[in-house]
Motif scaffolding. Structure first.
Motif, mmCIF file in Angstrom:
data_model
loop_
_atom_site.group_PDB
_atom_site.id
_atom_site.type_symbol
_atom_site.label_atom_id
_atom_site.label_comp_id
_atom_site.label_asym_id
_atom_site.label_seq_id
_atom_site.Cartn_x
_atom_site.Cartn_y
_atom_site.Cartn_z
ATOM 1 N N SER A 1 0.821 -1.219 0.000
ATOM 2 C CA SER A 1 0.000 0.000 0.000
ATOM 3 C C SER A 1 0.851 1.263 0.000
ATOM 4 N N LEU A 2 2.130 1.130 0.329
ATOM 5 C CA LEU A 2 3.019 2.296 0.344
ATOM 6 C C LEU A 2 3.483 2.682 -1.064
ATOM 7 N N LEU A 3 3.292 1.784 -2.015
ATOM 8 C CA LEU A 3 3.736 2.062 -3.380
ATOM 9 C C LEU A 3 2.624 2.752 -4.151
ATOM 10 N N GLY A 4 2.941 3.880 -4.761
ATOM 11 C CA GLY A 4 1.960 4.623 -5.532
ATOM 12 C C GLY A 4 1.858 4.127 -6.955
ATOM 13 N N SER A 5 1.216 4.908 -7.792
ATOM 14 C CA SER A 5 0.942 4.516 -9.170
ATOM 15 C C SER A 5 2.195 4.344 -10.005
ATOM 16 N N LEU A 6 3.336 4.905 -9.525
ATOM 17 C CA LEU A 6 4.588 4.739 -10.258
ATOM 18 C C LEU A 6 4.915 3.273 -10.459
ATOM 19 N N PHE A 7 4.486 2.427 -9.539
ATOM 20 C CA PHE A 7 4.872 1.028 -9.593
ATOM 21 C C PHE A 7 3.700 0.072 -9.774
ATOM 22 N N SER A 8 2.488 0.586 -9.826
ATOM 23 C CA SER A 8 1.356 -0.281 -10.118
ATOM 24 C C SER A 8 1.249 -0.447 -11.625
ATOM 25 N N ASP A 9 0.901 -1.634 -12.057
ATOM 26 C CA ASP A 9 0.760 -1.958 -13.487
ATOM 27 C C ASP A 9 2.071 -1.856 -14.257
ATOM 28 N N HIS A 10 3.177 -1.768 -13.542
ATOM 29 C CA HIS A 10 4.472 -1.780 -14.213
ATOM 30 C C HIS A 10 4.907 -3.226 -14.445
ATOM 31 N N PRO A 11 5.921 -3.427 -15.291
ATOM 32 C CA PRO A 11 6.524 -4.770 -15.334
ATOM 33 C C PRO A 11 6.979 -5.134 -13.921
ATOM 34 N N ASP A 12 6.948 -6.426 -13.580
ATOM 35 C CA ASP A 12 7.292 -6.797 -12.212
ATOM 36 C C ASP A 12 8.768 -6.499 -11.932
ATOM 37 N N ALA A 13 9.075 -6.378 -10.648
ATOM 38 C CA ALA A 13 10.408 -5.937 -10.238
ATOM 39 C C ALA A 13 11.504 -6.868 -10.741
ATOM 40 N N GLU A 14 11.254 -8.174 -10.718
ATOM 41 C CA GLU A 14 12.273 -9.130 -11.172
ATOM 42 C C GLU A 14 12.632 -8.883 -12.639
ATOM 43 N N GLU A 15 11.606 -8.637 -13.444
ATOM 44 C CA GLU A 15 11.871 -8.362 -14.861
ATOM 45 C C GLU A 15 12.669 -7.080 -15.026
ATOM 46 N N ARG A 16 12.292 -6.047 -14.290
ATOM 47 C CA ARG A 16 12.964 -4.756 -14.429
ATOM 48 C C ARG A 16 14.409 -4.838 -13.944
ATOM 49 N N ILE A 17 14.639 -5.598 -12.886
ATOM 50 C CA ILE A 17 16.006 -5.807 -12.398
ATOM 51 C C ILE A 17 16.836 -6.531 -13.451
ATOM 52 N N SER A 18 16.256 -7.604 -14.006
ATOM 53 C CA SER A 18 16.957 -8.376 -15.033
ATOM 54 C C SER A 18 17.258 -7.524 -16.264
ATOM 55 N N ASN A 19 16.267 -6.758 -16.720
ATOM 56 C CA ASN A 19 16.457 -5.905 -17.897
ATOM 57 C C ASN A 19 17.542 -4.860 -17.656
ATOM 58 N N THR A 20 17.525 -4.273 -16.466
ATOM 59 C CA THR A 20 18.504 -3.228 -16.149
ATOM 60 C C THR A 20 19.912 -3.806 -16.079
ATOM 61 N N LYS A 21 20.060 -4.964 -15.457
ATOM 62 C CA LYS A 21 21.372 -5.613 -15.405
ATOM 63 C C LYS A 21 21.880 -5.926 -16.811
ATOM 64 N N TYR A 22 20.972 -6.372 -17.669
ATOM 65 C CA TYR A 22 21.347 -6.654 -19.059
ATOM 66 C C TYR A 22 21.899 -5.401 -19.732
ATOM 67 N N GLU A 23 21.199 -4.285 -19.555
ATOM 68 C CA GLU A 23 21.604 -3.052 -20.234
ATOM 69 C C GLU A 23 22.905 -2.502 -19.670
ATOM 70 N N ILE A 24 23.109 -2.619 -18.365
ATOM 71 C CA ILE A 24 24.368 -2.173 -17.767
ATOM 72 C C ILE A 24 25.525 -2.979 -18.324
ATOM 73 N N ALA A 25 25.336 -4.299 -18.412
ATOM 74 C CA ALA A 25 26.388 -5.152 -18.984
ATOM 75 C C ALA A 25 26.658 -4.789 -20.442
ATOM 76 N N ARG A 26 25.608 -4.502 -21.162
ATOM 77 C CA ARG A 26 25.762 -4.128 -22.573
ATOM 78 C C ARG A 26 26.535 -2.806 -22.703
ATOM 79 N N MET A 27 26.202 -1.843 -21.837
ATOM 80 C CA MET A 27 26.902 -0.550 -21.895
ATOM 81 C C MET A 27 28.390 -0.721 -21.562
ATOM 82 N N LYS A 28 28.711 -1.620 -20.661
ATOM 83 C CA LYS A 28 30.105 -1.844 -20.289
ATOM 84 C C LYS A 28 30.901 -2.478 -21.430
ATOM 85 N N ARG A 29 30.218 -3.256 -22.274
ATOM 86 C CA ARG A 29 30.925 -3.910 -23.389
ATOM 87 C C ARG A 29 31.227 -2.932 -24.515
ATOM 88 N N ARG A 30 30.550 -1.775 -24.532
ATOM 89 C CA ARG A 30 30.716 -0.827 -25.644
ATOM 90 C C ARG A 30 31.940 0.032 -25.397
#
Length: 285
Positions: A256-285
């Motif tokens: 209940s402490l989370l507002g609309s910023l996080f409702s109906d968003h992709p779930d946290a696990e997916e967002r964590i995984s996606n972000t880690k992927y992009e960070i790794a990709r940026m490091k390879r460039r």
């Protein structure tokens, strides 16, 4: 004689079988290689496949084409902000910090020439949202939760929504779009019947959260734009991961402490995984 013929026939059969097997294996290998998508990289002699969660956004070009022009977008933002001040209690607590970090993210974004305005909303909800014309809002609860790098990850995400014109695209689909566009084009001041009528319509939109609701793909795009902005702005992109991890923990404890910023968003696990992927990709460039 019969034994010799039998041996000869057997050798021919073996040769045909070997040729057929070799051809089949070649076709199978060719088929499998053809099925590997373009999002792969070669490491040594091994072909490594990566699933790119942000492939739809990499070649995107952003403009107001087909939407409100930028002048009317700024007018819209001014009118919407008036309605926000009626619904929410804005405060100066933490505003200097938000402004300092937010402007760094804005300048490093793909839309640096927009005049961005950052605001703090007094609220126990952990939330943030943005509106057309460069307005970004962060709650006091989120400020208490996030360190500077993590706050930058949220602000860069919200700036990403403005870069991609997500709210303008939502507005374009509204049945009131034509009337709003016409009113904005004719609006020259802040007073008068025109401004009041427009304010009523926009007030209803703000109340319903219409322009702050985004699809999951739009949220992914804002994550993508945000994480790529962070290092350009001088912030640690890994903070987007730790911010999602904090939010994930809170969701498990008291959602209940989370507002609309996080409702109906992709779930946290997916967002964590996606972000880690992009960070790794940026490091390879």
């Amino acid at each position: 004689m019969k034994t010799s013929n039998l041996r000869f026939s057997f050798l021919i059969a073996i040769a045909v079988l070997c040729a057929t097997t070799t051809r089949s294996l070649t076709l199978i290998r060719a088929h499998n290689v053809a099925r590997i998508p373009a999002t792969h990289e070669r490491t040594g002699t091994t072909l490594v496949q990566y699933d790119d969660p942000y492939s739809d956004f990499r070649n995107a070009r952003y403009s107001n084409a087909g939407l409100l022009n930028e002048r009317d977008e700024v007018k819209l933002g001014t009118q919407l902000h008036r309605e926000v001040t009626k619904k929410y209690n804005l405060t100066d607590v933490g505003l200097d910090r938000v402004e300092r970090i937010g402007q760094r993210c804005a300048r490093a974004s793909l839309r640096p020439n927009m005049l961005y305005r950052f605001h703090v909303v007094q609220s126990r909800e952990i939330n943030g949202f943005s509106l057309p014309g460069g307005h970004v809002y962060i709650t006091t609860a989120l400020l208490k939760l996030a360190n500077d790098n993590e706050l930058a990850s949220v602000l860069a995400h919200e700036v990403g929504h403005i870069v991609a014109r997500h709210s303008l695209k939502t507005l374009k689909q509204s049945q009131d779009y034509n009337d709003i566009a016409k009113s904005l084009g004719e609006l020259t001041g802040v007073a008068g019947d025109l401004a009041r009528d427009l304010g009523v319509t926009l007030g209803q939109m703000v109340g319903a959260g219409l322009l702050t609701f985004h699809t999951r793909d739009e949220e992914r795009e804002a994550d993508f734009l945000g994480v790529r902005t962070l290092p350009k702005a001088g912030f640690d992109p890994q903070a987007m991961v730790t911010m999602f991890q904090k939010l994930q923990h809170i969701e498990e404890q008291n959602s209940s402490l989370l507002g609309s910023l996080f409702s109906d968003h992709p779930d946290a696990e997916e967002r964590i995984s996606n972000t880690k992927y992009e960070i790794a990709r940026m490091k390879r460039r």
